[in-house]
Design a protein around this motif. Structure first.
Motif, PDB file in Angstrom:
ATOM      1  N   ALA A 281      55.299  19.881  36.627  1.00 45.03           N
ATOM      2  CA  ALA A 281      54.625  19.188  36.370  1.00 45.03           C
ATOM      3  C   ALA A 281      54.115  19.455  34.935  1.00 45.03           C
ATOM      4  CB  ALA A 281      53.167  19.539  37.158  1.00 45.03           C
ATOM      5  N   LEU A 282      53.769  18.296  34.178  1.00 48.99           N
ATOM      6  CA  LEU A 282      53.195  18.496  32.715  1.00 48.99           C
ATOM      7  C   LEU A 282      52.020  18.356  32.451  1.00 48.99           C
ATOM      8  CD1 LEU A 282      56.384  16.725  31.244  1.00 48.99           C
ATOM      9  CD2 LEU A 282      56.140  18.573  30.965  1.00 48.99           C
ATOM     10  N   ILE A 283      51.398  19.200  31.053  1.00 46.39           N
ATOM     11  CA  ILE A 283      49.914  18.762  30.083  1.00 46.39           C
ATOM     12  C   ILE A 283      50.743  18.241  29.637  1.00 46.39           C
ATOM     13  CG2 ILE A 283      48.068  19.639  29.980  1.00 46.39           C
ATOM     14  CD1 ILE A 283      48.177  21.556  32.531  1.00 46.39           C
ATOM     15  N   THR A 284      50.403  17.710  28.550  1.00 42.26           N
ATOM     16  CA  THR A 284      50.139  16.833  27.390  1.00 42.26           C
ATOM     17  C   THR A 284      49.531  16.791  26.867  1.00 42.26           C
ATOM     18  OG1 THR A 284      52.168  15.371  28.099  1.00 42.26           O
ATOM     19  CG2 THR A 284      51.034  14.841  25.762  1.00 42.26           C
ATOM     20  N   VAL A 285      49.026  17.571  26.089  1.00 43.10           N
ATOM     21  CA  VAL A 285      48.213  17.866  24.686  1.00 43.10           C
ATOM     22  C   VAL A 285      48.062  17.203  23.377  1.00 43.10           C
ATOM     23  CG1 VAL A 285      46.513  19.439  23.342  1.00 43.10           C
ATOM     24  CG2 VAL A 285      47.723  20.009  25.464  1.00 43.10           C
TER      25      VAL A 285
ATOM     26  N   TRP B 182      44.719  27.154  19.202  1.00 38.28           N
ATOM     27  CA  TRP B 182      45.336  27.665  20.634  1.00 38.28           C
ATOM     28  C   TRP B 182      44.961  27.094  21.882  1.00 38.28           C
ATOM     29  CZ3 TRP B 182      48.990  31.362  21.596  1.00 38.28           C
ATOM     30  CH2 TRP B 182      49.212  32.059  19.974  1.00 38.28           C
ATOM     31  N   ILE B 183      45.965  26.468  22.790  1.00 37.90           N
ATOM     32  CA  ILE B 183      46.055  25.852  24.262  1.00 37.90           C
ATOM     33  C   ILE B 183      46.071  26.920  25.472  1.00 37.90           C
ATOM     34  CG2 ILE B 183      46.240  24.290  25.371  1.00 37.90           C
ATOM     35  CD1 ILE B 183      45.685  23.344  22.620  1.00 37.90           C
ATOM     36  N   GLU B 184      44.916  27.158  25.566  1.00 33.99           N
ATOM     37  CA  GLU B 184      44.740  28.650  26.914  1.00 33.99           C
ATOM     38  C   GLU B 184      44.983  27.658  28.775  1.00 33.99           C
ATOM     39  OE1 GLU B 184      40.847  29.891  26.891  1.00 33.99           O
ATOM     40  OE2 GLU B 184      41.792  30.844  24.622  1.00 33.99           O
ATOM     41  N   VAL B 185      45.384  27.882  29.520  1.00 35.50           N
ATOM     42  CA  VAL B 185      45.960  27.298  30.362  1.00 35.50           C
ATOM     43  C   VAL B 185      45.433  28.321  31.358  1.00 35.50           C
ATOM     44  CG1 VAL B 185      47.742  25.521  32.050  1.00 35.50           C
ATOM     45  CG2 VAL B 185      47.469  25.682  29.724  1.00 35.50           C
ATOM     46  N   ASP B 186      44.672  28.309  32.548  1.00 36.59           N
ATOM     47  CA  ASP B 186      44.075  28.529  33.185  1.00 36.59           C
ATOM     48  C   ASP B 186      44.374  30.627  32.696  1.00 36.59           C
ATOM     49  OD1 ASP B 186      44.429  27.642  35.184  1.00 36.59           O
ATOM     50  OD2 ASP B 186      46.971  27.699  35.529  1.00 36.59           O
ATOM     51  N   GLY B 187      43.233  30.543  31.255  1.00 36.67           N
ATOM     52  CA  GLY B 187      42.956  31.721  30.661  1.00 36.67           C
ATOM     53  C   GLY B 187      43.697  32.344  30.167  1.00 36.67           C
TER      54      GLY B 187
ATOM     55  N   ILE C 123      48.672  24.642  18.661  1.00 44.38           N
ATOM     56  CA  ILE C 123      49.032  22.831  17.987  1.00 44.38           C
ATOM     57  C   ILE C 123      48.176  22.633  17.602  1.00 44.38           C
ATOM     58  CG2 ILE C 123      46.693  22.557  19.885  1.00 44.38           C
ATOM     59  CD1 ILE C 123      48.349  19.754  19.829  1.00 44.38           C
ATOM     60  N   GLY C 124      48.836  22.635  16.015  1.00 49.53           N
ATOM     61  CA  GLY C 124      48.447  22.070  14.749  1.00 49.53           C
ATOM     62  C   GLY C 124      48.077  20.922  14.534  1.00 49.53           C
ATOM     63  N   ALA C 125      47.536  20.209  13.621  1.00 50.86           N
ATOM     64  CA  ALA C 125      47.453  18.957  13.216  1.00 50.86           C
ATOM     65  C   ALA C 125      47.901  18.126  13.758  1.00 50.86           C
ATOM     66  CB  ALA C 125      46.366  19.025  11.871  1.00 50.86           C
TER      67      ALA C 125
ATOM     68  N   VAL D 108      42.281  23.960  31.673  1.00 48.87           N
ATOM     69  CA  VAL D 108      42.191  23.900  30.326  1.00 48.87           C
ATOM     70  C   VAL D 108      41.642  23.675  29.100  1.00 48.87           C
ATOM     71  CG1 VAL D 108      43.780  22.763  28.885  1.00 48.87           C
ATOM     72  CG2 VAL D 108      44.248  22.690  31.146  1.00 48.87           C
ATOM     73  N   ARG D 109      41.785  24.681  28.122  1.00 48.32           N
ATOM     74  CA  ARG D 109      40.645  24.925  27.049  1.00 48.32           C
ATOM     75  C   ARG D 109      41.268  25.187  26.060  1.00 48.32           C
ATOM     76  NH1 ARG D 109      38.417  29.441  24.886  1.00 48.32           N
ATOM     77  NH2 ARG D 109      36.562  29.260  23.515  1.00 48.32           N
ATOM     78  N   ALA D 110      40.959  24.416  24.904  1.00 43.78           N
ATOM     79  CA  ALA D 110      41.205  24.198  23.364  1.00 43.78           C
ATOM     80  C   ALA D 110      40.407  25.980  22.359  1.00 43.78           C
ATOM     81  CB  ALA D 110      41.389  23.125  21.747  1.00 43.78           C
ATOM     82  N   ALA D 111      40.852  26.259  22.243  1.00 46.12           N
ATOM     83  CA  ALA D 111      40.254  27.827  21.188  1.00 46.12           C
ATOM     84  C   ALA D 111      40.750  28.079  20.079  1.00 46.12           C
ATOM     85  CB  ALA D 111      40.160  29.177  21.581  1.00 46.12           C
ATOM     86  N   ILE D 112      39.746  28.498  18.886  1.00 43.92           N
ATOM     87  CA  ILE D 112      40.332  28.430  17.301  1.00 43.92           C
ATOM     88  C   ILE D 112      38.973  30.040  16.933  1.00 43.92           C
ATOM     89  CG2 ILE D 112      38.963  27.184  16.611  1.00 43.92           C
ATOM     90  CD1 ILE D 112      40.471  27.306  14.197  1.00 43.92           C
TER      91      ILE D 112
END
Length: 105
Positions: free
Chosen positions: A8-12, A27-32, A38-40, A55-59
């Motif tokens: 399966a795919l998760i598109t960010v 940073w893109i986190e999947v399941d912790g 990912i850049g601008a 799913v979570r994004a972090a900086i």
């Protein structure tokens, strides 16, 4: 022959920024687990096993709230991540989950 498991795919997607964080990657986190940066103005496809994923994004020390997505075999979940609020809301940088906004498309 062995049975193959459909991925399966998760598109960010991260839209281009006017100026806030334009030169910084999230940073893109999947399941912790931090899996990719990912850049601008980028879009990434993350292959995952079918099922439910957090799913979570972090900086730095902050980021977005966790979103739970369910992806069917061969399916795709689409997410967008961008700075939350405006650049004048500096207080967001001091929260664990309020600096970035993550939305399901």
């Amino acid at each position: 022959m062995g049975e193959t498991t459909a991925q399966a795919l998760i598109t960010v997607h991260r839209p281009a920024a006017v100026w806030r964080d334009r030169a910084r990657a999230y940073w893109i986190e999947v399941d912790g687990v931090r899996v990719v940066r990912i850049g601008a103005d980028e879009q990434l496809d993350l292959p995952v096993p079918p099922g439910v994923h957090d799913v979570r994004a972090a900086i730095d020390w902050t980021g977005s709230p966790v979103v739970r997505v369910e992806v069917a075999p061969g399916g795709r979940a689409r997410l967008t991540v961008r700075p939350a609020g405006s650049s004048l809301q500096f207080w967001q940088a001091f929260t664990r989950r309020g600096y970035l906004e993550r939305t399901a498309d």
